[in-house]
Design a protein around this motif. Sequence first.
Motif, short mmCIF file in Angstrom:
data_model
loop_
_atom_site.label_atom_id
_atom_site.label_comp_id
_atom_site.label_asym_id
_atom_site.label_seq_id
_atom_site.Cartn_x
_atom_site.Cartn_y
_atom_site.Cartn_z
N ALA A 105 40.80 34.07 33.51
CA ALA A 105 41.98 34.09 34.39
C ALA A 105 42.54 35.50 34.61
N PRO A 106 42.82 36.29 33.55
CA PRO A 106 43.36 37.63 33.80
C PRO A 106 42.35 38.55 34.50
N ALA A 107 41.06 38.36 34.21
CA ALA A 107 40.04 39.19 34.87
C ALA A 107 40.01 38.90 36.37
N VAL A 108 40.14 37.63 36.73
CA VAL A 108 40.15 37.25 38.15
C VAL A 108 41.40 37.79 38.84
N GLU A 109 42.55 37.71 38.16
CA GLU A 109 43.79 38.23 38.74
C GLU A 109 43.66 39.73 39.00
N GLU A 110 43.10 40.45 38.06
CA GLU A 110 42.94 41.90 38.23
C GLU A 110 41.99 42.19 39.39
N MET A 112 41.38 40.31 42.01
CA MET A 112 42.04 39.99 43.28
C MET A 112 43.03 41.08 43.68
N ARG A 113 43.76 41.61 42.70
CA ARG A 113 44.69 42.71 43.02
C ARG A 113 43.92 43.92 43.50
N TRP A 114 42.82 44.24 42.83
CA TRP A 114 41.99 45.38 43.21
C TRP A 114 41.51 45.25 44.65
N ALA A 115 41.08 44.06 45.04
CA ALA A 115 40.53 43.84 46.37
C ALA A 115 41.60 43.57 47.42
N GLY A 116 42.85 43.45 46.99
CA GLY A 116 43.92 43.18 47.94
C GLY A 116 43.90 41.77 48.51
N VAL A 117 43.44 40.80 47.69
CA VAL A 117 43.36 39.41 48.16
C VAL A 117 44.13 38.46 47.27
N ALA A 118 45.03 38.97 46.42
CA ALA A 118 45.77 38.11 45.50
C ALA A 118 46.58 37.05 46.25
N HIS A 119 47.08 37.41 47.44
CA HIS A 119 47.87 36.46 48.21
C HIS A 119 47.03 35.32 48.79
N GLY A 131 36.53 40.50 57.13
CA GLY A 131 36.91 41.54 56.17
C GLY A 131 37.41 40.96 54.86
N GLU A 132 38.15 39.87 54.94
CA GLU A 132 38.64 39.21 53.72
C GLU A 132 37.47 38.66 52.91
N LYS A 133 36.50 38.06 53.58
CA LYS A 133 35.32 37.54 52.87
C LYS A 133 34.58 38.68 52.16
N GLN A 134 34.45 39.81 52.83
CA GLN A 134 33.74 40.93 52.21
C GLN A 134 34.47 41.44 50.99
N ARG A 135 35.81 41.51 51.06
CA ARG A 135 36.57 41.98 49.90
C ARG A 135 36.52 40.97 48.76
N VAL A 136 36.52 39.67 49.07
CA VAL A 136 36.36 38.65 48.03
C VAL A 136 34.98 38.77 47.39
N ALA A 137 33.95 39.00 48.20
CA ALA A 137 32.60 39.16 47.67
C ALA A 137 32.50 40.38 46.76
N LEU A 138 33.16 41.47 47.15
CA LEU A 138 33.16 42.66 46.29
C LEU A 138 33.88 42.38 44.98
N ALA A 139 35.01 41.67 45.05
CA ALA A 139 35.74 41.31 43.83
C ALA A 139 34.91 40.40 42.95
#
Length: 208
Positions: A105-110, A112-119, A131-139
């Motif tokens: 859980a904390p690793a995923v939260e970090e 998501m914050r890194w990729a700017g997709v926490a919201h 663009g959102e899909k690509q950032r999720v894939a990178l995260a």
Amino acid sequence: MRKRHGERLLFEIERLDIAAASAYVLTGVNGAGKSTLLRMLAGLERCDACRIVFEGRSMPLHPYPAALRRAIGFVHQHPIMFSTSVAHNIAYGLLARGERRQAVAPAVEEAMRWAGVAHLRDTHPARLSGGEKQRVALARARVLQPRLLLLDEPTANLDGPAREQVIALIPTLLERGGSVVMACHDRDLIGLPGIQRLKLREGRLEVR
């Protein structure tokens, strides 16, 4: 490292050295074999008579070694998402490895914050922009802390703002000591500070 398509020799690479905490762009004309090379390194495409030296040990690329499955990550040009949520997509790899949910859980939260997709944590992937899909894939790849991350055309088909957001994430992928190899044509990615250039030309790999 050699790859044929039928009778055609796509490429023959005598040596490819990837240093720790380093970033590379892999360029070449369409059809030169950039994506194929990344897929071979990731174990997604068969590589006959290919060997790799990893942590001082020489090993074949076929059958693909378990050590490399944990060490190498791959992000496709068109990422495939599970029909769940953004958070679950990013957590999937860690859960598949058997990591404890309390640690995931904390690793995923970090990530998501890194990729700017926490919201977007509870959003269904079908509702995401390119663009959102690509950032999720990178995260999703980064959270596994790969030693080497392979990116296939990470900014292709993205509009201006989405492309800029993805480009901004690339240098930060090196912060944990891992390395990145990107197949791309994007001049802004190629021009990032500290990026080393590899070029596939007429079946050979040139280091620039």
